[in-house]
Motif scaffolding. Structure first.
Motif, PDB file in Angstrom:
ATOM      1  N   ASP A  36      49.647  49.002  50.748  1.00  0.00           N
ATOM      2  CA  ASP A  36      49.299  48.924  49.325  1.00  0.00           C
ATOM      3  C   ASP A  36      47.823  48.584  49.142  1.00  0.00           C
ATOM      4  N   ASN A  37      47.329  47.633  49.916  1.00  0.00           N
ATOM      5  CA  ASN A  37      45.921  47.253  49.817  1.00  0.00           C
ATOM      6  C   ASN A  37      45.007  48.410  50.219  1.00  0.00           C
ATOM      7  N   TYR A  38      45.449  49.177  51.218  1.00  0.00           N
ATOM      8  CA  TYR A  38      44.667  50.348  51.635  1.00  0.00           C
ATOM      9  C   TYR A  38      44.593  51.371  50.504  1.00  0.00           C
ATOM     10  N   ILE A  39      45.739  51.643  49.871  1.00  0.00           N
ATOM     11  CA  ILE A  39      45.775  52.603  48.764  1.00  0.00           C
ATOM     12  C   ILE A  39      44.894  52.134  47.610  1.00  0.00           C
ATOM     13  N   LEU A  40      44.974  50.860  47.283  1.00  0.00           N
ATOM     14  CA  LEU A  40      44.167  50.315  46.196  1.00  0.00           C
ATOM     15  C   LEU A  40      42.676  50.377  46.524  1.00  0.00           C
ATOM     16  N   ALA A  41      42.329  50.016  47.762  1.00  0.00           N
ATOM     17  CA  ALA A  41      40.922  50.052  48.166  1.00  0.00           C
ATOM     18  C   ALA A  41      40.385  51.477  48.144  1.00  0.00           C
ATOM     19  N   ARG A  42      41.207  52.433  48.615  1.00  0.00           N
ATOM     20  CA  ARG A  42      40.783  53.830  48.606  1.00  0.00           C
ATOM     21  C   ARG A  42      40.615  54.330  47.174  1.00  0.00           C
ATOM     22  N   THR A  43      41.513  53.932  46.283  1.00  0.00           N
ATOM     23  CA  THR A  43      41.426  54.344  44.881  1.00  0.00           C
ATOM     24  C   THR A  43      40.169  53.793  44.226  1.00  0.00           C
ATOM     25  N   VAL A  44      39.905  52.503  44.459  1.00  0.00           N
ATOM     26  CA  VAL A  44      38.705  51.888  43.894  1.00  0.00           C
ATOM     27  C   VAL A  44      37.447  52.568  44.423  1.00  0.00           C
ATOM     28  N   ASN A  45      37.437  52.872  45.710  1.00  0.00           N
ATOM     29  CA  ASN A  45      36.281  53.545  46.311  1.00  0.00           C
ATOM     30  C   ASN A  45      36.090  54.940  45.716  1.00  0.00           C
ATOM     31  N   TYR A 295      51.038  53.398  41.186  1.00  0.00           N
ATOM     32  CA  TYR A 295      52.300  52.661  41.104  1.00  0.00           C
ATOM     33  C   TYR A 295      52.486  52.166  39.673  1.00  0.00           C
ATOM     34  N   ASP A 296      52.558  50.873  39.486  1.00  0.00           N
ATOM     35  CA  ASP A 296      52.704  50.328  38.133  1.00  0.00           C
ATOM     36  C   ASP A 296      51.415  49.657  37.666  1.00  0.00           C
ATOM     37  N   LYS A 297      50.278  50.036  38.296  1.00  0.00           N
ATOM     38  CA  LYS A 297      49.011  49.381  37.978  1.00  0.00           C
ATOM     39  C   LYS A 297      48.002  50.393  37.440  1.00  0.00           C
ATOM     40  N   ASN A 298      47.197  49.952  36.509  1.00  0.00           N
ATOM     41  CA  ASN A 298      46.071  50.746  36.025  1.00  0.00           C
ATOM     42  C   ASN A 298      44.790  50.211  36.656  1.00  0.00           C
ATOM     43  N   ILE A 299      44.169  51.019  37.493  1.00  0.00           N
ATOM     44  CA  ILE A 299      42.951  50.621  38.186  1.00  0.00           C
ATOM     45  C   ILE A 299      41.765  51.232  37.458  1.00  0.00           C
ATOM     46  N   SER A 300      40.722  50.468  37.234  1.00  0.00           N
ATOM     47  CA  SER A 300      39.549  50.966  36.522  1.00  0.00           C
ATOM     48  C   SER A 300      38.285  50.457  37.201  1.00  0.00           C
ATOM     49  N   TYR A 301      37.261  51.328  37.201  1.00  0.00           N
ATOM     50  CA  TYR A 301      35.961  50.941  37.744  1.00  0.00           C
ATOM     51  C   TYR A 301      34.898  51.245  36.696  1.00  0.00           C
ATOM     52  N   CYS A 302      34.022  50.291  36.433  1.00  0.00           N
ATOM     53  CA  CYS A 302      32.975  50.432  35.412  1.00  0.00           C
ATOM     54  C   CYS A 302      31.590  50.289  36.033  1.00  0.00           C
ATOM     55  N   LYS A 303      30.666  51.028  35.470  1.00  0.00           N
ATOM     56  CA  LYS A 303      29.294  50.928  35.934  1.00  0.00           C
ATOM     57  C   LYS A 303      28.357  51.203  34.754  1.00  0.00           C
ATOM     58  N   GLU A 304      27.224  50.521  34.747  1.00  0.00           N
ATOM     59  CA  GLU A 304      26.213  50.725  33.713  1.00  0.00           C
ATOM     60  C   GLU A 304      24.929  51.273  34.332  1.00  0.00           C
TER      61      GLU A 304
END
Length: 308
Positions: A36-45, A295-304
């Motif tokens: 799960d942590n791998y999937i989340l890290a890959r998604t964030v990346n 899964y059941d989480k909404n992942i978001s990444y923001c940048k300015e």
């Protein structure tokens, strides 16, 4: 002699099985968490890469904007717009006229890389008047070739397509952002349509004529423009946090055109949850957030990013 046999009792076997079961349960839970942590890290990346690439593409276009031409529009009413510095967070579409940077860089003339347009007008020349301008150091024949290539021959200086615009630097007093030709006003007093005299850019490549003759304010400095640009979040009905961000280009407000009817669109990034912008002095500050549902989480990444 009596032989002694050593063996496990039923109780001992049960205890071993229970212990192995506990170890297996703990181990599988660890492996699931690692995956799960791998999937989340890959998604964030992935989101980070998408966001940074989109902002970089926006910045490369926005840095060549004609700053006084930058406006913000509301989503619901495309006829409602303001100069960017006067807009608030209710305005979600960013639009501007970009000067022809590629044509400014010009082409190799056999000795040097000659600019397609120099940006300077000889105010003392006899050929600078209400009918046209003289621009020393320019090679409008080069500029014409480059603009036709970039626009697919829909815009030109030789009269075979929509007109290139000449924008003067130095508007004072009665400044009005709508005078760049923005829909629906189509007042192009600041974006003057130009072409090579007689449609021939080679005879005198330092001369441009105005398509519309009449009284004009002519300044020493100018920019050439062949396209306007618009950044438009496109969202499903009733949704404002999962949109596609599209870049529109290849349309000419000074010809009465608008991005929604005449522009070409290119999708920059999907699943945009936030797209905000504001003007600070001569700089534009952008904020972009891109999301993904895992899964059941909404992942978001923001940048300015700030574009000067």
């Amino acid at each position: 002699m009596k032989r002694v046999r050593f063996a496990f009792t039923i109780v001992e076997l049960i205890m071993v099985i229970v212990i192995f079961g506990i170890i297996a349960m703990i181990g599988s839970d660890i492996f699931v968490r690692i995956y799960d942590n791998y999937i989340l890290a890959r998604t964030v990346n992935t989101l980070q890469t998408k966001t940074e690439l989109a902002l970089e593409q926006i910045a490369r276009r926005l840095q060549y904007r004609i700053k006084d031409s930058t406006i913000a529009r509301k989503d619901a009413n495309l006829t409602d717009y303001l100069f960017l510095a006067d807009a608030d967070e209710n305005y979600h579409i960013l639009e501007w006229i970009g000067y022809a940077d590629e044509a400014l860089k010009g082409k190799w003339n056999g000795a040097i890389n000659a600019p397609g347009w120099s940006g300077f007008i000889d105010l003392d020349a006899n050929t600078t008047d209400r009918n046209g301008i003289s621009s020393p150091g320019s090679r409008f024949d080069f500029a014409n070739e480059i603009v036709k290539t970039l626009s697919g021959a829909t815009v030109s200086l030789d009269g075979t397509g929509d007109h290139v615009a000449l924008v003067m630097d130095g508007h004072v007093g009665d400044y009005n952002v709508s005078s760049y030709g923005w829909h629906p006003h189509v007042d192009n007093d600041y974006a003057l349509r130009v072409s090579c005299p007689g449609g021939d850019c080679t005879t005198d490549p330092t001369r441009l004529g105005f398509v519309n003759t009449g009284k004009k304010e002519i300044y020493e400095h100018y920019k050439l423009a062949w396209s306007a640009y618009a950044l438009v979040p496109q969202c499903p009905t009733g949704v404002d946090d999962d949109c596609n961000l599209t870049l529109y280009y290849d349309y000419q407000p000074w010809e009465g055109e608008s991005f929604e009817q005449d522009g070409s669109g290119s999708l920059l990034v999907e699943h945009v949850s936030t797209f905000k912008f504001t003007q600070m002095g001569d700089s534009v500050r952008l904020k972009l957030c891109v999301g993904e549902h895992i899964y059941d989480k909404n992942i978001s990444y923001c940048k300015e990013k700030v574009v000067f």
